[in-house]
Design an enzyme around this catalytic site. Structure first.
Site, PDB file in Angstrom:
ATOM      1  N   GLY A  79       3.435   5.723  -2.380  1.00 27.89           N
ATOM      2  CA  GLY A  79       2.117   5.088  -2.376  1.00 27.89           C
ATOM      3  C   GLY A  79       2.070   3.909  -3.317  1.00 27.89           C
ATOM      4  CG  ASN A  80      -0.361   0.862  -2.816  1.00 25.32           C
ATOM      5  OD1 ASN A  80      -1.533   0.824  -3.165  1.00 25.32           O
ATOM      6  ND2 ASN A  80       0.013   0.837  -1.536  1.00 25.32           N
ATOM      7  NE  ARG A  81      -1.299   0.783 -11.349  1.00 26.49           N
ATOM      8  CZ  ARG A  81      -1.249  -0.361 -12.030  1.00 26.49           C
ATOM      9  NH1 ARG A  81      -0.127  -1.031 -12.077  1.00 26.49           N
ATOM     10  NH2 ARG A  81      -2.297  -0.812 -12.664  1.00 26.49           N
ATOM     11  CB  SER A  82      -4.492  -0.351  -3.750  1.00 24.89           C
ATOM     12  OG  SER A  82      -5.739  -0.782  -3.295  1.00 24.89           O
ATOM     13  CB  ALA A 121      -2.156  -2.231  -1.522  1.00 27.12           C
TER      14      ALA A 121
END
Ligand code: CTP
Length: 382
Positions: free
Chosen positions: A194-197, A259
């Site tokens: 995943g990512n931090r968005s 994102a």
């Protein structure tokens, strides 16, 4: 002419509400004053109603009827806390809970009360839900001494309200699709990349577009904040699901603030992968670049907006290149090397890049940045 609710809570700055009401009346608006019991210790209904040229004769619940804008000036720490918590125990807090249009808050309090983390957290929550805030300013405080906590002058509060009213319904009849959040690419049945968005920027854009009367579809990937009301919500998890949702939709404006993963595991496992002593090597394959695909398929009159999260001047240059290369109308560049903005933060700053030139939006709450981006979208559509 708009119908404006002017809420007054109990602080020494309550006297400045008179001037605010006068400015609204002079600009031709209908004003409905509402006071908390504490505010009545500072100023009377009689004064505000006289300034608002209200002779009575309204229904029993004038504060619960539709208003185009609700402004609370001054907004005390107590009232802000109640608003953040959804408490409705007086006319002002009741009106706020019943109100569905733009909300403007002009906080006023002692500097230490303003700095308290509880107040700051309440402000964060309220901004995140789309409230616009004016001030407080630094200066002389009612109880003596100075610090940050003084209510902004009525002229500044009035200007903010007028700006919101000008944007009112400016996107009526426009279908806007906004993607928000961060995608999750499954590795197995329990793990993902995943990512931090957090989705805050996209949610702020959706709230602002809805406020301007647009028909909003929010394609939401794993938001960590609640979606706003009054919109169509399509929840997706992965980049592939997001691509299906966005590419299958009809819209006049598409804003890709999500994102989206650029790569996804080539062979996700269907069950849970169990631990061994061996290394685990992953093979990733590229996902569909949704924005690029939109640029290819775009139909006449459609406006495409992409985001570019990158670092420094070189990042800005790459963002300019992205505008041409992905054939979009607007790129919102966020410099993620700057502290306190962008991913998972309450504030943002951006450079809006279009063929018409560049607009710099300096650091501000995401709701304000959202308003700046939508102003630019409206300008480009004209
Ligand atoms: N985007 C997309 N589909 C993807 C990846 C990104 O539609 N699979 C969109 C994002 O929503 C965003 C823009 O493309 O609007 C970002 O462009 P991208 O080329 O991915 O740039 P960055 O990730 O910022 O940078 P990099 O080029 O380093 O990947």
């Amino acid at each position: 002419m708009a119908r404006i609710l002017v809420g007054v809570s109990g602080g020494i700055a309550a006297y400045k509400a008179c001037e605010l009401v006068r400015l609204f009346v002079k600009a031709g608006h209908e004003v409905v004053p509402v006071l908390t019991p504490a505010a009545e210790g500072f100023i009377s209904y009689q004064t505000l109603n006289a300034l608002a040229r209200r002779s009575g004769g309204a229904g029993p619940y004038p504060h619960l009827e539709h208003a185009d804008l609700f402004v609370i000036a001054p907004a005390t720490a107590n009232t802000l806390a109640k608003l953040a918590g959804g408490i409705a125990d007086n006319l002002v807090t009741e009106s706020a809970l019943a109100h569905s249009g733009p909300l403007v808050l002009a906080p006023a309090m002692n500097a230490r009360m303003w700095a308290n983390p509880a107040t700051q957290e309440n402000m964060r929550v309220l901004r995140e839900r789309g409230a616009r805030t004016v001030g407080p300013e630094e200066g002389e405080l009612g109880e003596g001494g100075s610090g940050v906590g003084r209510m902004s002058e009525p002229e500044a509060i009035f200007a903010c309200c007028q700006e919101l009213l000008a944007a009112f319904d400016s996107l009526a009849g426009t279908r806007i699709l906004i993607s928000a959040g961060g995608t999750r690419e499954p590795l197995d049945s329990v793990r993902f990349l995943g990512n931090r968005s957090s989705g805050r920027m996209g949610v702020a854009l959706a709230a602002e577009a809805a406020r301007r009367g647009a028909e909003v579809t929010l394609v939401a990937a794993n938001l960590s904040v609640p979606a706003p009301g009054g919109i169509e919500l399509v929840e997706v998890a992965s980049a592939a699901a997001l691509a299906d949702a966005v590419l299958g939709a009809e819209a006049d404006v598409i804003v890709m603030s999500a994102a989206v993963a650029d790569y996804t595991p080539a062979a996700p496992e269907s069950g849970k992968r169990h631990k061994t002593d061996e290394n685990w090597t992953l093979e990733l394959e590229p996902t569909t670049d949704v924005l690029r695909e939109l640029g290819r398929r775009r139909h006449k009159g459609q406006l495409l907006v992409g985001f570019a999260a990158d670092e420094g001047d070189a990042g800005l240059e790459r963002a300019r290149e992205k505008l041409r290369e992905k054939k979009v109308d607007l790129i919102v560049f966020n410099d993620i090397s700057q502290p306190g903005i962008g991913f998972d933060a309450d504030e943002n700053a951006a450079v809006l890049i279009s063929k018409a030139g560049e607009v710099v939006l300096s650091k501000a709450p995401k709701s304000k940045i959202a308003a700046g981006i939508l102003d630019e979208i409206e300008r480009l559509r004209r």
